[in-house]
Design a protein around this motif. Structure first.
Motif, short mmCIF file in Angstrom:
data_model
loop_
_atom_site.label_atom_id
_atom_site.label_comp_id
_atom_site.label_asym_id
_atom_site.label_seq_id
_atom_site.Cartn_x
_atom_site.Cartn_y
_atom_site.Cartn_z
N GLY A 219 0.81 -1.21 0.00
CA GLY A 219 0.00 0.00 0.00
C GLY A 219 0.84 1.26 0.00
O GLY A 219 0.48 2.27 -0.62
N PHE A 220 1.98 1.23 0.68
CA PHE A 220 2.90 2.36 0.69
C PHE A 220 3.43 2.61 -0.72
O PHE A 220 3.48 3.76 -1.20
CB PHE A 220 4.05 2.08 1.65
N HIS A 221 3.81 1.55 -1.42
CA HIS A 221 4.32 1.68 -2.78
C HIS A 221 3.24 2.20 -3.73
O HIS A 221 3.49 3.08 -4.56
CB HIS A 221 4.84 0.32 -3.27
N ASP A 222 2.02 1.67 -3.60
CA ASP A 222 0.94 2.10 -4.50
C ASP A 222 0.60 3.58 -4.29
O ASP A 222 0.34 4.31 -5.25
CB ASP A 222 -0.30 1.24 -4.26
N ALA A 223 0.59 4.02 -3.03
CA ALA A 223 0.30 5.43 -2.76
C ALA A 223 1.40 6.34 -3.31
O ALA A 223 1.12 7.40 -3.88
CB ALA A 223 0.14 5.65 -1.25
N LEU A 224 2.64 5.92 -3.18
CA LEU A 224 3.75 6.71 -3.70
C LEU A 224 3.73 6.74 -5.23
O LEU A 224 4.01 7.78 -5.85
CB LEU A 224 5.07 6.14 -3.19
N GLN A 225 3.39 5.62 -5.84
CA GLN A 225 3.28 5.58 -7.30
C GLN A 225 2.13 6.46 -7.78
O GLN A 225 2.22 7.12 -8.82
CB GLN A 225 3.08 4.14 -7.76
N GLU A 226 1.05 6.47 -7.02
CA GLU A 226 -0.10 7.33 -7.36
C GLU A 226 0.30 8.80 -7.31
O GLU A 226 -0.16 9.60 -8.13
CB GLU A 226 -1.23 7.04 -6.37
N MET A 227 1.15 9.15 -6.38
CA MET A 227 1.63 10.53 -6.30
C MET A 227 2.37 10.93 -7.56
O MET A 227 2.11 11.98 -8.16
CB MET A 227 2.55 10.70 -5.08
N THR A 228 3.31 10.10 -7.99
CA THR A 228 4.13 10.44 -9.15
C THR A 228 3.32 10.44 -10.44
O THR A 228 3.55 11.28 -11.32
CB THR A 228 5.29 9.44 -9.27
N VAL A 229 2.36 9.53 -10.55
CA VAL A 229 1.55 9.46 -11.78
C VAL A 229 0.68 10.70 -11.93
O VAL A 229 0.51 11.23 -13.03
CB VAL A 229 0.68 8.18 -11.77
N ASN A 230 0.14 11.20 -10.82
CA ASN A 230 -0.80 12.31 -10.88
C ASN A 230 -0.16 13.66 -10.56
O ASN A 230 -0.87 14.63 -10.31
CB ASN A 230 -1.95 12.05 -9.91
N GLY A 231 1.15 13.72 -10.59
CA GLY A 231 1.82 15.01 -10.48
C GLY A 231 1.84 15.61 -9.10
O GLY A 231 1.97 16.84 -8.97
N VAL A 232 1.71 14.80 -8.05
CA VAL A 232 1.80 15.31 -6.68
C VAL A 232 3.27 15.39 -6.29
O VAL A 232 4.02 14.41 -6.44
CB VAL A 232 1.03 14.40 -5.70
N GLY A 233 3.68 16.53 -5.80
CA GLY A 233 5.09 16.73 -5.48
C GLY A 233 5.56 15.90 -4.31
O GLY A 233 4.80 15.58 -3.39
#
Length: 322
Positions: A219-233
Motif C-alpha cells: 500500500g505504501f508503494h501504491d500510494a507513492l506511485q499514485e503521487m508520481t503518476v498524478n503530479g503530486v510533489g
C-alpha cells in the motif's frame, strides 16, 4: 401374616399429604435483588453509529461517482496530465488574512470536539459540504459571462484540513481506518476535491498511516506511485518516510508481505521500486562546464613513479618545463 402394601398406596393417610396443600393460593415471592445487569456488548451505540456513518459516507461517494459517470482512474495517463495542470493552478492560490483566520478558526473547532463521532460530523458539515458548495458556486459563476470575478474552486485551507483530520483520527483517537476513509472520501468526492485536497501533505499522512499502523509495504508503494503518476510533489517529509521504511525493512521488522519462511525477496523488490520513485531525475547538461578552481582539493592524488621527481630534487630532470 399381613400383606405388603405399596409405598404409593392411598389406603392410609400420610404426613406428606399436607406438605403442598394450599400452595396454589400463595402469592409469588418477589426477589429482593436488583435487576440483573445485562451483558456488555462488543460495541457501544456510539461506536456502531460512527462505523455506520463512515461506511455510508464511503458507499454514498461511490454511488454518486457512478451516477455522474466520473472516471477517477488515478493510473490513467491522460487524467494524469489533467491532474498535473490543475495542480499547477492550485499552487498559484495565494493566502489572504481572511483565509488564515478561517484556518485558525477551523482548528479551534476541531479541538473542541470531544469524540471521534463529533469530529466526523463536524468534518462532513464544515469541510466536505463546504467543498461541494464552493465548487458549485464557482461552476455557476463560470457559466455566467456577466460575472467577471469567479470565486475560488476551493479554499486554500482545504488541503491543510484534510491532512489535519487524518492525523487527528490516527493519533488522537487511534483510528487509522477512519483516517484512510477521510482520504478516500476526499479523493472520490470530485476531481476538484482530489486535486485541491489530496496534496503532498495528505499523501504524506496516507503514507505514514499505511506503514506505521499497518506495515503495508504494498500500500505504501501504491500510494507513492499514485503521487508520481498524478503530479503530486514529493518533499523532504516524503523522503524521510521512505528512509524510515528502508531502515525498518533493513532491521527485519515484520510487515504484511513478509513470507513466513523468511524469504523477503518481494519486499526488497518493492523497496527498490519505492526508492526509484523518490529518486530525482538529473537533467543532462548539453554544455560541458569548466572544472572549478578548487576541484583539485577533492580529486585523488596519483603518484607517477616515472616523473623522476623526488625529495630535495628541485631541478627539472625530465625537461618538462622550459
Amino acid at each position: 401374616m399381613r400383606p405388603l402394601q405399596s409405598m404409593f398406596s392411598q389406603s392410609q393417610s400420610s404426613a406428606w399429604d399436607h406438605v403442598f396443600k394450599g400452595i396454589a393460593d400463595s402469592p409469588p415471592v418477589v426477589s429482593q435483588q436488583g435487576p440483573r445487569r445485562g451483558r456488555r456488548q462488543a460495541m457501544t451505540n456510539r461506536e456502531i453509529s460512527a462505523f455506520n456513518d463512515m461506511f455510508n459516507m464511503i458507499f454514498d461517494a461511490v454511488s454518486e461517482q457512478s451516477r455522474k459517470q466520473r472516471d477517477v482512474d488515478l493510473q490513467r495517463d491522460d487524467l494524469g496530465g489533467l491532474f498535473s495542470k490543475l495542480r499547477r493552478h492550485s499552487k498559484k492560490i495565494k493566502w489572504t488574512t481572511e483565509e488564515e483566520n478561517l484556518l485558525d478558526q477551523k482548528k479551534e473547532e476541531m479541538d473542541m470536539c470531544d469524540t471521534d463521532q463529533q469530529l466526523l460530523d463536524w468534518a462532513m458539515r464544515e469541510v466536505f459540504e463546504d467543498s461541494v458548495r464552493r465548487e458549485a458556486t464557482s461552476r455557476l459563476a463560470m457559466e455566467n459571462p456577466e460575472i467577471k470575478e469567479v470565486p475560488r474552486l476551493q479554499s486554500p485551507a482545504y488541503p491543510d484540513l484534510i491532512a489535519l483530520l487524518m492525523q487527528t483520527f490516527r493519533d488522537k483517537y487511534s483510528d487509522p481506518h477512519l483516517a484512510l476513509s477521510i482520504f478516500d472520501y476526499t479523493r472520490n468526492l470530485s476531481i476538484i476535491s482530489y486535486v485541491f485536497g489530496c496534496t503532498t501533505k495528505a499523501y504524506n499522512e496516507l503514507l505514514k498511516t499505511r506503514w506505521r499502523c499497518f506495515r503495508d509495504l504494498k500500500g505504501f508503494h501504491d500510494a507513492l506511485q499514485e503521487m508520481t503518476v498524478n503530479g503530486v510533489g514529493i518533499n523532504t517529509h516524503t523522503r524521510k518516510l521512505v528512509e524510515e521504511v528502508r531502515r525498518d525493512v533493513g532491521e527485519k521488522t515484520l510487515w504484511m508481505e513478509e513470507d513466513p519462511l523468511g524469504d523477503s525477496t518481494e519486499s526488497w523488490n518493492l523497496l527498490n521500486k519505492i526508492e526509484e520513485l523518490t529518486a530525482g531525475k538529473k537533467k543532462k547538461s548539453k554544455v560541458e562546464k569548466e572544472p572549478r578552481w578548487d576541484e583539485w582539493k577533492s580529486s585523488s592524488m596519483i603518484d607517477d613513479v616515472d616523473d623522476q621527481w623526488g625529495f630535495d630534487k628541485w631541478d627539472d630532470p625530465a625537461g618538462k618545463f622550459p
